[in-house]
Design a protein around this motif. Structure first.
Motif, PDB file in Angstrom:
ATOM      1  N   VAL A  42       0.937  -1.133   0.051  1.00 27.63           N
ATOM      2  CA  VAL A  42      -0.052   0.050  -0.001  1.00 27.63           C
ATOM      3  C   VAL A  42       1.042   1.211   0.053  1.00 27.63           C
ATOM      4  N   VAL A  43       0.809   1.906  -0.931  1.00 27.39           N
ATOM      5  CA  VAL A  43       1.859   3.181  -1.124  1.00 27.39           C
ATOM      6  C   VAL A  43       1.067   4.482  -1.405  1.00 27.39           C
ATOM      7  N   ARG A  44       1.563   5.516  -0.873  1.00 27.44           N
ATOM      8  CA  ARG A  44       1.045   6.885  -1.263  1.00 27.44           C
ATOM      9  C   ARG A  44       1.566   7.221  -2.462  1.00 27.44           C
ATOM     10  N   ALA A  90      -1.224  -3.009  -4.329  1.00 29.96           N
ATOM     11  CA  ALA A  90      -0.476  -4.140  -5.075  1.00 29.96           C
ATOM     12  C   ALA A  90      -1.355  -5.524  -4.860  1.00 29.96           C
ATOM     13  N   ASP A  91      -2.298  -5.602  -3.845  1.00 29.84           N
ATOM     14  CA  ASP A  91      -2.495  -6.777  -3.662  1.00 29.84           C
ATOM     15  C   ASP A  91      -4.075  -6.994  -4.499  1.00 29.84           C
ATOM     16  N   PRO A  92      -3.762  -8.147  -5.190  1.00 30.13           N
ATOM     17  CA  PRO A  92      -4.842  -8.625  -6.245  1.00 30.13           C
ATOM     18  C   PRO A  92      -6.216  -8.173  -5.565  1.00 30.13           C
ATOM     19  N   ALA A  93      -6.214  -8.580  -4.427  1.00 26.33           N
ATOM     20  CA  ALA A  93      -7.829  -8.423  -3.597  1.00 26.33           C
ATOM     21  C   ALA A  93      -8.394  -7.100  -3.873  1.00 26.33           C
ATOM     22  N   ALA A  94      -7.417  -5.955  -3.869  1.00 23.34           N
ATOM     23  CA  ALA A  94      -7.906  -4.725  -3.970  1.00 23.34           C
ATOM     24  C   ALA A  94      -8.573  -4.483  -5.426  1.00 23.34           C
ATOM     25  N   VAL A  95      -8.132  -5.057  -6.286  1.00 19.30           N
ATOM     26  CA  VAL A  95      -8.749  -4.920  -7.722  1.00 19.30           C
ATOM     27  C   VAL A  95     -10.376  -5.046  -7.864  1.00 19.30           C
ATOM     28  N   ARG A  96     -10.720  -6.131  -7.106  1.00 20.26           N
ATOM     29  CA  ARG A  96     -12.218  -6.392  -7.035  1.00 20.26           C
ATOM     30  C   ARG A  96     -12.963  -5.502  -6.058  1.00 20.26           C
ATOM     31  N   GLU A  97     -12.186  -5.293  -4.873  1.00 22.11           N
ATOM     32  CA  GLU A  97     -12.749  -4.191  -3.914  1.00 22.11           C
ATOM     33  C   GLU A  97     -12.904  -2.816  -4.497  1.00 22.11           C
ATOM     34  N   ILE A  98     -12.179  -2.525  -5.270  1.00 19.38           N
ATOM     35  CA  ILE A  98     -12.153  -0.948  -5.793  1.00 19.38           C
ATOM     36  C   ILE A  98     -12.977  -1.106  -7.118  1.00 19.38           C
ATOM     37  N   THR A 115      -8.718  -3.590   1.159  1.00 24.96           N
ATOM     38  CA  THR A 115      -7.759  -4.455   1.952  1.00 24.96           C
ATOM     39  C   THR A 115      -7.558  -4.188   3.295  1.00 24.96           C
ATOM     40  N   GLY A 116      -8.659  -3.485   4.065  1.00 21.60           N
ATOM     41  CA  GLY A 116      -8.252  -3.330   5.280  1.00 21.60           C
ATOM     42  C   GLY A 116      -7.816  -2.218   5.941  1.00 21.60           C
ATOM     43  N   ILE A 117      -7.379  -1.108   4.855  1.00 19.73           N
ATOM     44  CA  ILE A 117      -6.841  -0.154   4.989  1.00 19.73           C
ATOM     45  C   ILE A 117      -8.046   1.045   4.590  1.00 19.73           C
ATOM     46  N   THR A 118      -8.127   2.117   5.720  1.00 18.83           N
ATOM     47  CA  THR A 118      -9.101   2.944   5.558  1.00 18.83           C
ATOM     48  C   THR A 118      -8.943   4.070   4.495  1.00 18.83           C
ATOM     49  N   VAL A 119      -9.953   4.467   3.789  1.00 19.63           N
ATOM     50  CA  VAL A 119      -9.726   5.256   2.510  1.00 19.63           C
ATOM     51  C   VAL A 119     -10.680   6.410   2.807  1.00 19.63           C
ATOM     52  N   PRO A 120     -10.317   7.456   3.275  1.00 19.91           N
ATOM     53  CA  PRO A 120     -11.146   8.693   3.248  1.00 19.91           C
ATOM     54  C   PRO A 120     -11.743   9.046   2.114  1.00 19.91           C
ATOM     55  N   LYS A 121     -13.148   9.769   2.528  1.00 17.43           N
ATOM     56  CA  LYS A 121     -14.095  10.135   1.270  1.00 17.43           C
ATOM     57  C   LYS A 121     -13.022  11.143   0.415  1.00 17.43           C
ATOM     58  N   GLY A 122     -13.113  10.996  -0.886  1.00 17.30           N
ATOM     59  CA  GLY A 122     -12.360  11.995  -1.617  1.00 17.30           C
ATOM     60  C   GLY A 122     -10.847  11.451  -2.254  1.00 17.30           C
ATOM     61  N   ASN A 133      -2.042  -2.844 -13.564  1.00 16.26           N
ATOM     62  CA  ASN A 133      -1.849  -4.149 -14.124  1.00 16.26           C
ATOM     63  C   ASN A 133      -0.265  -4.591 -13.934  1.00 16.26           C
ATOM     64  N   TYR A 134       0.508  -3.621 -14.233  1.00 17.24           N
ATOM     65  CA  TYR A 134       2.140  -3.825 -14.344  1.00 17.24           C
ATOM     66  C   TYR A 134       2.691  -4.500 -13.065  1.00 17.24           C
ATOM     67  N   THR A 135       1.774  -4.282 -11.945  1.00 18.31           N
ATOM     68  CA  THR A 135       2.301  -4.688 -10.493  1.00 18.31           C
ATOM     69  C   THR A 135       1.231  -5.962 -10.331  1.00 18.31           C
ATOM     70  N   ILE A 136       0.149  -5.926 -10.660  1.00 17.71           N
ATOM     71  CA  ILE A 136      -0.679  -6.937  -9.935  1.00 17.71           C
ATOM     72  C   ILE A 136      -0.447  -8.086 -11.093  1.00 17.71           C
ATOM     73  N   HIS A 137       0.127  -8.053 -12.250  1.00 20.17           N
ATOM     74  CA  HIS A 137       0.318  -8.963 -13.099  1.00 20.17           C
ATOM     75  C   HIS A 137       1.733  -9.611 -12.828  1.00 20.17           C
ATOM     76  N   ARG A 138       2.521  -9.166 -11.730  1.00 20.74           N
ATOM     77  CA  ARG A 138       3.610  -9.491 -11.318  1.00 20.74           C
ATOM     78  C   ARG A 138       3.489 -10.233  -9.802  1.00 20.74           C
ATOM     79  N   ASN A 139       2.450 -10.285  -9.468  1.00 17.02           N
ATOM     80  CA  ASN A 139       2.118 -10.890  -8.191  1.00 17.02           C
ATOM     81  C   ASN A 139       3.050 -12.153  -7.840  1.00 17.02           C
TER      82      ASN A 139
END
Ligand code: HEM
Length: 507
Positions: free
Chosen positions: A88-90, A99-107, A391-398, A405-411
């Motif tokens: 998880v990177v700012r 970078a976690d593939p689970a985030a793809v569906r969550e987002i 993925t368990g990280i709080t994402v504030p509104k806005g 894919n560059y990263t997800i596909h290199r999992n």
């Protein structure tokens, strides 16, 4: 009083400032410096995302990512940041990359996240939204409902003979040219991608492949890419771009010419009654339920332009990477040819899609290419409409969030030896689910690629037809840096060339 205080006094003073330009400039500079320092301090220590790790420059400015964009290296930068800072990177003051593939569906399957404004507004082509650029979920849903039947599997099977004919024309041209030396597959692949999507939309073959040169619209289409990069920096260029002198303005003027061209061709399709499903229903008066009326020629032209762009470079660049990856590995070509020879008796007949879709090794080669060389390589940014969790990280509104894919596909869990091109991994039972979760070249959810059926049919038939008919090798002049994926949203080889030496199979 110190100098800064003195200058500020000057600004607030009763009009004397107008005659003191140096003091005014000094005061303004001090204000800008103070504002910048305050913003940097806020972004680093007080911002709701301040605890999320990331490169220091990215935490304080969007320039970190945008400079990457200008050099066609944004996805590499983001990937390197994940390797340094974790999953998880700012990547911007208000942006998180996962970078976690689970985030793809969550987002991408959640209603909470909508397309990010500055990025997608810049992707309008000429003053209108199209399916790709819509941000309003309901407006998008109705537009997609109206147009998606033109991309359905049934529509594609109807269109298949036209596609076969364009593929056959290109491979005949290659066979004829191969006797004089290497063929540069890159422009041909783009002409082919363009001819196919243009034919699908307008019921007419524009003939780039037949002529062996680009159709005039292709140069306008190329001009669009720089315009959306400029518009991301300066949104008002959407209005002013065509009036800017010099090269930058030329790009915008070319896009305007393209729009005029597209409106004319939509009008002529309306007059002659185009037969392809893409235009037929919309031109016959089917309504966009969100607008409560049929689309205007201008709106439809914008959709067609979006389709021309989305549908030509993507498949073309994927095909180029398939050729590049396979022709360097004789074992892969051998296995592919064995499978193709078994199912297609004639070297010159373009294979049918139904058979291609069921050939495991052919599909494994295509999947592996879309994995390692995903043409939509970079983050698809979304904005949180309300506070949410990814993925368990709080994402504030806005907050802007995304995966690339560059990263997800290199999992590393789904793809051990992720940098190695190995189609066999797609035939293995082990890690099947992990691979499925970490393979998102067409994205997922309501905004996933609407052209997926077209892309899969085109790639399957083209790759099968090529390897059934030709043997080949890559000219040694083609370097790794020519093949670097130059990332400007739709990534392709930086050198814009792939020279291949070809010889034909006899049967
Ligand atoms: C290898 C080929 C292709 C790949 C990898 C690909 C990938 C993608 C991806 C990842 C998206 C989502 C973009 C986002 O959310 O910002 C997308 C959307 C889209 N693609 Fe494709 N695409 C391909 C071919 C095509 C073709 C052939 C067409 C047909 C004209 C097409 C038309 C579109 C359109 C119109 C959208 C917007 C869909 C929406 O927002 O509802 N693409 N594509």
């Amino acid at each position: 009083m110190n100098a800064a205080g003195h200058s500020l006094n000057m600004i607030l003073d009763n009009g004397h400032w107008a005659s003191r330009p140096i003091e005014l400039a000094f005061g303004a500079t001090i204000l800008i410096i103070l504002y910048t320092l305050a913003t940097v301090f806020y972004n680093l220590f007080l911002h709701p995302l301040c605890r999320i790790p990331g490169p220091p420059l990215a935490k304080v400015s969007r320039l970190w990512a945008r400079v990457g964009n200008f050099h066609g290296r944004k996805s590499e930068r983001v990937h390197a940041a994940h390797q340094t800072y974790g999953p998880v990177v700012r990547v911007g003051p208000n942006e998180i990359s996962f970078a976690d593939p689970a985030a793809v569906r969550e987002i991408y399957t959640s209603d909470v996240f909508v397309k990010e404004e500055s990025f997608y507004r810049a992707k309008r082509i000429f003053h209108e939204n199209h399916m790709f650029s819509f941000r309003d979920p309901e407006a998008h849903k109705q537009r997609r409902k109206l147009l998606s039947r033109g991309f359905s599997q049934a529509a594609m099977l109807d269109f298949e003979p036209n596609m076969s004919s364009i593929i056959a024309t290109m491979l005949d041209q290659w066979a004829a040219k191969a006797v004089d030396g290497p063929v540069n597959a890159y422009p041909w692949a783009h002409w082919l991608g363009f001819d196919i999507v243009y034919n699908l939309m307008f019921d007419e073959n524009p003939g780039s492949v037949r002529a062996g040169e680009p159709h005039e619209v292709m140069s306008y289409l190329r001009a669009w890419k720089p315009t959306f990069i400029y518009k991301e920096f300066m949104p008002s260029l959407e209005q002013w771009g065509p009036y800017v002198p010099g090269r930058v303005g030329d790009y915008f003027r070319d896009v305007q010419v393209w729009k005029d061209y597209a409106v004319k061709i939509v009008q002529s399709c309306r007059e002659k009654g185009a037969k392809t499903p893409f235009l037929r229903s919309v031109l016959n008066g089917d309504k966009d339920a969100f607008l409560g009326r049929p689309l205007t020629n201008s709106e439809l032209a914008e959709e067609c332009m979006g389709g021309m762009f989305g549908g030509s470079g993507t498949t073309a660049n994927t095909f180029i990477y398939i050729l590049h990856a396979c022709l360097q590995q004789p074992d892969i070509v051998k296995k592919l040819k064995m499978e193709l020879n078994e199912h297609f008796p004639s070297a010159k007949t373009v294979p049918d899609y139904k058979t291609c879709a069921n050939l495991p090794y052919l599909q494994a080669v295509i999947n592996e290419t879309l994995r390692l060389y995903p043409t939509i390589i970079a983050t698809l940014p979304r904005t949180a409409r309300e506070t949410a969790s990814v993925t368990g990280i709080t994402v504030p509104k806005g907050t802007i969030v995304g995966t690339q894919n560059y990263t997800i596909h290199r999992n590393p869990v789904a793809y051990p030896d992720a940098e190695v091109f190995r189609p066999e991994r797609w035939l293995e039972k082990e890690k099947e689910q992990a691979r499925k979760d970490a393979w998102t070249p067409f994205s997922v959810g309501s905004r996933k690629c609407v052209g997926i059926n077209l892309a899969q049919m085109e790639l399957s038939k083209l790759v099968a037809a090529f390897f059934r008919r030709f043997d080949g090798y890559i000219d040694p002049s083609v370097t790794e840096s020519d093949m670097r994926m130059y990332d400007t949203f739709n990534a392709g080889p930086a050198g814009a060339k792939l020279l291949i030496h070809l010889s034909e199979e006899r049967y």
